[in-house]
Design a protein around this motif. Structure first.
Motif, PDB file in Angstrom:
ATOM      1  N   MET A 344       0.839  -1.207   0.000  1.00  0.00           N
ATOM      2  CA  MET A 344       0.000   0.000   0.000  1.00  0.00           C
ATOM      3  C   MET A 344       0.868   1.248   0.000  1.00  0.00           C
ATOM      4  SD  MET A 344      -3.420  -0.450   2.305  1.00  0.00           S
ATOM      5  CE  MET A 344      -3.942   1.173   1.768  1.00  0.00           C
ATOM      6  N   THR A 345       1.947   1.216   0.787  1.00  0.00           N
ATOM      7  CA  THR A 345       2.832   2.382   0.868  1.00  0.00           C
ATOM      8  C   THR A 345       3.501   2.655  -0.477  1.00  0.00           C
ATOM      9  OG1 THR A 345       3.259   1.809   3.185  1.00  0.00           O
ATOM     10  CG2 THR A 345       4.744   3.395   2.153  1.00  0.00           C
ATOM     11  N   ALA A 346       3.968   1.572  -1.135  1.00  0.00           N
ATOM     12  CA  ALA A 346       4.636   1.739  -2.427  1.00  0.00           C
ATOM     13  C   ALA A 346       3.673   2.164  -3.528  1.00  0.00           C
ATOM     14  CB  ALA A 346       5.327   0.428  -2.816  1.00  0.00           C
ATOM     15  N   ALA A 347       2.439   1.669  -3.453  1.00  0.00           N
ATOM     16  CA  ALA A 347       1.461   1.957  -4.511  1.00  0.00           C
ATOM     17  C   ALA A 347       0.885   3.364  -4.411  1.00  0.00           C
ATOM     18  CB  ALA A 347       0.334   0.931  -4.465  1.00  0.00           C
ATOM     19  N   HIS A 348       0.925   3.932  -3.203  1.00  0.00           N
ATOM     20  CA  HIS A 348       0.284   5.238  -3.019  1.00  0.00           C
ATOM     21  C   HIS A 348       1.209   6.190  -2.267  1.00  0.00           C
ATOM     22  CE1 HIS A 348      -3.430   3.407  -4.443  1.00  0.00           C
ATOM     23  NE2 HIS A 348      -3.250   2.429  -3.569  1.00  0.00           N
TER      24      HIS A 348
END
Length: 477
Positions: A344-348
């Motif tokens: 989630m952190t990498a995607a957003h």
């Protein structure tokens, strides 16, 4: 009455989770009601020197562990009117790394439980009540009843057993029955400490304690049913008349936004708007989020395990990333759930920030700097994070289960009452809809501030819970 709290950990000496918070706070609250209170725990090698230096050696012990006689010692420390006793054995308790999960946990905590009972032989004042906590001390009431009831001094001692989390039971092979516990086969039955062909320390506590408590009323009711009962619902239903749910509190001194040294700017009910905004900016900078005052920020502080609802978050991964809000994650645990947070952190970037691990200062900054706090738990015996978040004016978004149901009053759009937001079913899209509802209310500033006021003024101190425990202890008087 003389009440001894017996547990594997207690704040501030040693802490891995909520158990330590309870054993660190409840004894003080009961002592404030006039009872004579002590705490007994292992003397771990990792206890800070500042506490070890204050400990006073009392005496040595020889502790039966099956056919062996193991050496132990008892040390004492007085702190804030509470007497703390520490059971010392360097082989069992002076180890690096985690407190639990060692190859010989059955032996370590059999030793500890027996040592507590053996030390009573050398004490001038015999406790009236031994209040045991979780699986690590579940075998103690069985020891008392089976090995010590023939001794007159022990016949007046009563036991209370508190279940903090039924999922963790202390399950060990049948061989320890005689090898470590010195129990005969008559105790290895469905009515005794046997469960699914194994020795079960938690079941021993359920079967042999005089009274049993859980850490919230709703959790008490839930674990009587198979879905939440973790296989022990039958044993609990058999003891149902002796099982009561008493809600945990929180330490108000430690969790006070007006005095908290860990946060960017302190605040109270009158100054929370400015205070939370300053903490929000600091949190956004800390986790690499876009620094914006107008966007809703949702915090998450938890162990990353299947209990905590990470699979619900994963189920609406893309939808959450499209919401007009930010997320701040803190925690560690099972690799698959750490992976969800990483993804989630990498995607957003800029919308989702995270820290894998635990940082107490960051945890408090999340409580203070977030607008809402997400707890979509599969089950939750009590939960402390929702209580802390409300104290800091951060509205919880919870699944209505266990202690979350008992402590968070869902927002009612018709009466404007509530202290947070709730959803009933363990369903990812129901969680998503509840988050979307919270976001809508966040932009209705007058309604949001009314909810924050109601949350910050809710009473989650230990006072009421301590009174209920005191009433329970006095059943034995």
């Amino acid at each position: 009455m003389k009440i001894w709290y017996v547990a594997s950990e207690a704040a501030p000496f040693m802490k891995t989770g909520g158990l330590a918070d309870v054993v660190g706070s409840l004894p003080q609250a009961v002592a404030d009601l006039g009872e004579e209170v002590s705490v007994v725990m292992p003397k771990y090698g990792s206890i800070a020197d500042e506490y070890v230096d204050e400990m006073e050696y009392l005496f040595d012990l020889i502790v039966p562990v099956g056919w062996r006689k193991q050496f132990g010692a008892v040390l004492k420390l007085e702190r804030d009117g509470i007497t703390y006793y520490f059971i010392d054995n360097e082989y069992y308790f002076k180890r690096d790394g985690v407190l639990y999960g060692h190859f010989d946990d059955a032996e370590r905590f059999a030793f500890f439980s027996r040592a507590v009972l053996e030390m009573i032989r050398k004490m001038e004042d015999v406790p009236d009540v031994l209040h045991c906590h979780d699986w690590q001390t579940g075998i103690l009431p069985a020891f008392l009843r089976i090995h010590y009831q023939h001794i007159e001094a022990y016949q007046r001692i009563r036991t209370v057993y508190t279940i903090h989390n039924l999922q963790y039971q202390g399950i060990f092979p049948e061989e320890i029955l005689g090898e470590l516990l010195q129990f005969g086969p008559e105790h290895f039955t469905a009515e005794g400490i046997q469960h699914n062909g194994l020795v079960n320390y938690m079941k021993a506590g359920i079967v042999h304690s005089d009274q049993i408590t859980t850490v919230s009323p709703s959790y008490r009711d839930e674990i009587m049913e198979p879905y939440y009962g973790e296989g022990l619902d039958g044993a609990l239903r058999h003891r149902a008349v002796d099982v009561r749910g008493i809600l945990n509190g929180i330490d108000l001194a430690t969790n006070d936004p007006f005095t908290d040294p860990r946060i960017e700017q302190t605040y109270n009910l009158d100054t929370y708007k400015e205070g939370k905004l300053a903490n929000k900016r600091a949190l956004q900078e800390r986790l690499g989020l876009e620094v914006r005052d107008d966007v809703m920020l949702i915090g998450f502080v938890s162990r990353l395990v299947d209990q905590k609802g990470l699979d619900l978050i994963n189920g609406v991964f893309e939808e959450l990333g499209q919401l007009p809000c930010q997320f701040a994650f803190l925690g560690s645990g099972q690799p698959e759930y750490e992976g969800i947070v990483h993804e989630m952190t990498a995607a957003h970037p800029g919308k989702v920030g995270s820290y894998i691990g635990f940082d107490i200062e960051l945890a408090h900054l999340i409580y203070a700097g977030s607008d809402a706090f997400l707890m979509p738990s599969r089950f939750e015996p009590c939960g402390l994070s929702q209580l802390i978040s409300m104290r800091y004016g951060t509205l919880p978004i919870v699944r209505e289960t266990g202690g979350l149901r008992d402590t968070v009053k869902p927002y009612n759009e018709f009466t404007q009452e509530g202290t947070g937001f709730g959803f009933m079913n363990y369903n990812a899209h129901e969680m998503l809809a509840t988050i979307e509802k919270a976001i809508r209310v966040f932009y209705e500033k007058e309604n949001w501030h009314a909810l924050v006021h109601q949350a910050m003024t809710a009473d989650f101190s230990w006072k009421q819970s301590a009174k209920q425990y005191r009433e329970l202890y006095h059943l034995f008087a």
